[in-house]
Each structure stands twice: as structure tokens, then as C-alpha cells.
Design an enzyme around this catalytic site. Structure first.
Site, PDB file in Angstrom:
ATOM      1  N   HIS A 308       0.847  -1.187   0.000  1.00  0.00           N
ATOM      2  CA  HIS A 308       0.000   0.000   0.000  1.00  0.00           C
ATOM      3  C   HIS A 308       0.883   1.237   0.000  1.00  0.00           C
ATOM      4  O   HIS A 308       1.937   1.265   0.645  1.00  0.00           O
ATOM      5  CB  HIS A 308      -0.919   0.010   1.230  1.00  0.00           C
ATOM      6  CG  HIS A 308      -2.054   0.972   1.139  1.00  0.00           C
ATOM      7  ND1 HIS A 308      -1.923   2.309   1.413  1.00  0.00           N
ATOM      8  CD2 HIS A 308      -3.357   0.789   0.784  1.00  0.00           C
ATOM      9  CE1 HIS A 308      -3.090   2.913   1.245  1.00  0.00           C
ATOM     10  NE2 HIS A 308      -3.975   2.013   0.862  1.00  0.00           N
ATOM     11  N   ASP A 367      -7.756  -4.037  -1.012  1.00  0.00           N
ATOM     12  CA  ASP A 367      -8.255  -4.171  -2.390  1.00  0.00           C
ATOM     13  C   ASP A 367      -8.204  -5.620  -2.861  1.00  0.00           C
ATOM     14  O   ASP A 367      -9.052  -6.061  -3.639  1.00  0.00           O
ATOM     15  CB  ASP A 367      -7.439  -3.293  -3.341  1.00  0.00           C
ATOM     16  CG  ASP A 367      -7.567  -1.821  -3.010  1.00  0.00           C
ATOM     17  OD1 ASP A 367      -8.704  -1.357  -2.894  1.00  0.00           O
ATOM     18  OD2 ASP A 367      -6.532  -1.151  -2.855  1.00  0.00           O
TER      19      ASP A 367
END
Length: 433
Positions: A308, A367
Site C-alpha cells: 500500500h 483491495d
């Protein structure tokens, strides 16, 4: 108590500027440079605003190094385990968790406004049948401002609160209608006897030929996913909402601006990219060669849904959504999508054991799991970013409300470092060489 300051000196002129140091509840201290131009005749250059604080906010805090995320001081793990999406909406809007009476009133107010004007339903026919759902969401969300002239006084806190409730109430209806239009099914109107998430799933998957009963495990998975996407500090779409709002744009237009930014693949398209990657891998047996490609610096292939930009440790949302994702997959009967899920689970297993990913802290992020959850729920990939927007809408409107009450509120106007031509004289076209 004396406010700490940092002295910035221009060595060329000897001029100085005393910049106050602001101390937050959490996070690094912030140098207030608003007087820098007045004192020194210069300003800062910060591409992407990566080291710039553009606002004060008490809504959300994330610590990327420690892997922590708080909404109004509550850890995201606790909210995801114990709360509902609508309760988190209340928390983000008003700063405190509601009492039972407050929540019942808030839920009623949201449900009461879940329908949209019948004229809105006619708007969809102006779009191509294969239009991307996000293009429709942008247009329809912006158009809502034409239906609520009576409550768009930006200086009236009652109007602002009413608009916030309308945004939260109507997002599931608009999202479901985008899906129904794409597949040629009649729209399903909201059912106020259902909860927020159950109502959305009913509008998505029921049709006149038979009734639809939302699966409690599916409802819980989607509820948690919406909670985990509700707000995430000053990201690109949230900053866009604030910037549009700073110009006095109506809140529905600001929400549409947030949608536009979220639609960018670098922001809201990551979960869709995960599914594309899993389809590219094709079979679990191919996973090692794709992992090898991800490690090869000369190969442009990257494992989507790992690591991330903000979280340098573990994404705290991933811990929560991973369990929900596994519970959902275990609960599901065998179906045609089993291959994709087998690939995802095997990829997760191998990556979590691989020293290359462990050393670089490239863990599966939110995600990765949200894409799998949405696929398992039967939601098509073209709707994935819409689902992200459905969860994030409350964060956008909460940030907009906070900005409208900020005493430092002013129109956003970033500066630039001009590197173009110096002044020159115009030459008539016939005299140019």
C-alpha cells in the site's frame, strides 16, 4: 504555554520567518508556513502535496508506519467487528457513536430518503446500454442538485445536514440502478423494511419473476467492506471533494467530483485490477511464475492488491477483511467462479510465506480481498469502483461538512513553480521565420 516555532532563514537576504509548529493529536508535528510568502517572498514546492497539510480534521487518522486507522478515535478493527455501516456513518458525521434512540431516528431519516425522484429514473435512458457504471454515477449524482433547490443553502447547517442524509440514503439506490440499467432489468425500488445493506442487495438482485432473500453471510461481508472503505483521510478523491467545495460548489457536485477522481485507476480501480490479474494467472499452477515475474526488476508485471502506498506495515483493514473474505468463500457453494477464488487463496498463501514479500512488507491489502468479496457476491467487475464509491460517500460528505464549519475555510489555490519562457514580444505571422 508558548507556541513552538521554526525559524526559516533566506541566506541570500538574511530575512527570516517565524513559523509556528502545530502539534496534532497523533502524527508528526506540522510547520505552519502561511506567512512564508509575506515574510520571505517565497513559497514551498511539494509535488503531490505529500508533505503538506491542507486542512485541520478530526474525522480520520491513519498511521502508515504503524498500520493503524482510527475514525473519530475508534480503531477500525473495533468498528468493523461491532458496528454497522450506518452507525459508522453517524459517527463520521457527528463525531460520536449514537445512542439507541439517536440511531433509530438517524436510520429512519436515511430510509425515508432512500428513493429518488421518478424523473431521475428517466435519466438512465440517455446513456448507452454499455456505458461504464461510473460514468452514469458521475452524471446522476451531479444531477441530484437540480431536485433539491430548497435545501442547498451552504450557510444553513440544517440544509447541510439534510443533504448529508440524502447522499447516504440515495447512493445504494443510484448504484443498484446503474447495474439494473446495464443488464436491462427493471429498477427495484427501496424496501424500508430491510436494513441498509440488505436493501441494496435486494435492489441489485431481485426482479419481478422471483423474490430475493439476502444471505446473512453475504450481508455481513458487504457491511464490513463498506465500513472499511468509509473514509481514509485526505486521499485524492476526498481532497477533490474539499477543493470543489472550497469554491462553493453545491454538495452533489462535490460528490460527483469525488466520483470522477475515484474513477481513476490509480485510486479506485485497484480491486478491479486484482480480478484482471487473477484471470491472467488462469490456474494455481501458474502462480510461481507470476511471483517470479513480480520479483524481476526488469519485468513490468506487478502483483495487484499487495502492499500500500500509505501503509508501510500491514494495512489494518486487511486483517479484518481477510477473515470476512475467507468466511464468505467457505460459506459459498461450489460455482463457476471457484477457479478464481482458488487462485486468489493460493496466491495469498504463497506470498505470505515468501521472504521477498515479507522483507518488503508486501502483504495482501484491502483491495485484494474486496475484489474477491465482490466477485463472490456476484457483482460484476465494472461495478467494483461504484461499490468503492458507495462506501466512501459518507467520508466525502463528512469531510465536506467539516470543511464548511472550519474557521480557516477559504477557496483552495495551490501555487506553482513556473519553468516556462520568459517574457517575449509578439511577432506577426508574416514575420516569423
Amino acid at each position: 504555554m508558548t507556541t513552538p516555532t521554526v525559524t526559516i532563514t533566506d541566506n541570500a537576504t538574511g530575512k527570516t520567518s517565524e513559523c509556528p509548529v502545530l502539534v496534532p493529536t497523533y502524527g508528526p508535528r506540522v510547520i505552519d508556513t502561511k506567512n512564508l510568502y509575506k515574510d520571505l517572498g517565497m513559497f514551498t514546492h511539494d509535488p503531490g502535496f505529500m508533505t503538506t497539510s491542507a486542512c485541520r480534521s478530526s474525522i480520520t487518522f491513519l498511521d502508515g508506519d504503524e498500520g493503524k486507522l482510527f475514525h473519530r478515535g475508534y480503531p477500525i478493527e473495533q468498528l468493523a467487528e461491532h458496528s454497522s455501516y450506518l452507525e459508522v456513518c453517524y459517527l463520521l458525521l457527528y463525531g460520536e457513536l449514537p445512542t439507541k434512540t439517536q440511531f433509530e431516528e438517524f436510520e429512519y431519516q436515511v430510509k425515508f430518503r432512500s428513493n429518488v425522484h421518478e424523473r431521475v429514473n428517466h435519466m438512465y435512458s440517455g446513456y448507452m446500454y454499455d456505458a461504464h457504471p461510473m460514468s452514469i454515477m458521475v452524471g446522476v449524482m451531479g444531477a441530484l442538485s437540480s431536485y433539491y433547490h430548497e435545501a442547498l443553502d451552504l450557510n444553513d447547517p440544517v440544509d447541510r445536514d439534510l443533504t448529508a442524509k440524502r447522499v447516504i440514503a440515495k447512493m445504494p439506490t443510484l448504484a443498484a440502478q446503474c447495474y439494473k440499467y446495464a443488464i436491462g432489468h427493471p429498477f427495484v425500488y427501496p424496501n424500508n423494511s430491510l436494513g441498509y445493506v440488505e436493501n441494496f442487495l435486494n435492489m441489485m438482485f431481485s426482479h419481478p419473476m422471483n423474490t430475493y432473500t439476502p444471505d446473512p453471510v453475504a450481508v455481513r461481508a458487504l457491511e464490513v467492506m463498506l465500513i472499511l472503505h468509509a473514509d481514509h483521510e485526505q486521499n485524492a478523491s476526498t481532497s477533490t471533494v474539499r477543493l470543489a467545495g472550497s469554491a462553493g460548489a453545491n454538495p452533489f457536485a462535490c460528490m460527483a467530483a469525488g466520483m470522477v477522481t475515484l474513477w481513476g485507476p490509480a485510486h479506485g480501480g485497484a480491486n478491479e485490477a486484482v480480478l484482471h490479474m487473477l484471470n491472467e494467472i488462469k490456474t494455481p499452477e501458474n502462480i510461481p511464475q507470476f511471483i517470479a515475474r513480480a520479483k524481476d526488476q526488469n519485468d513490468t508485471f506487478r502483483l495487484m492488491g499487495f502492499g500500500h502506498r500509505v501503509y508501510k506495515n500491514f494495512d489494518p483493514r486487511s486483517r479484518v477483511i481477510r477473515k470476512v473474505c475467507h468466511d464468505l468463500l467457505e460459506h459459498m457453494p461450489a460455482n463457476v467462479n471457484a477457479r478464481v477464488f482458488d487462485i486468489a487463496l493460493k496466491l495469498e498463501e504463497l506470498a505470505l510465506k515468501d521472504e521477498y514479500f515479507i522483507e518488503r512488507k508486501l502483504y495482501p491489502n484491502v483491495d485484494f480481498y474486496s475484489g474477491i468479496i465482490l466477485k463472490a457476491l456476484g457483482i460484476p467487475e465494472s461495478m467494483f469502483t461504484v461499490m468503492f464509491g458507495l462506501g466512501r460517500a459518507v467520508g466525502w460528505i463528512a469531510q465536506w461538512l467539516e470543511m464548511m464549519q472550519d474557521p480557516d475555510f477559504r477557496i483552495g489555490r495551490p501555487r506553482q513553480l513556473y519553468v516556462g519562457s520568459r517574457q517575449r514580444e509578439y511577432v506577426p505571422i508574416g514575420q516569423r521565420g
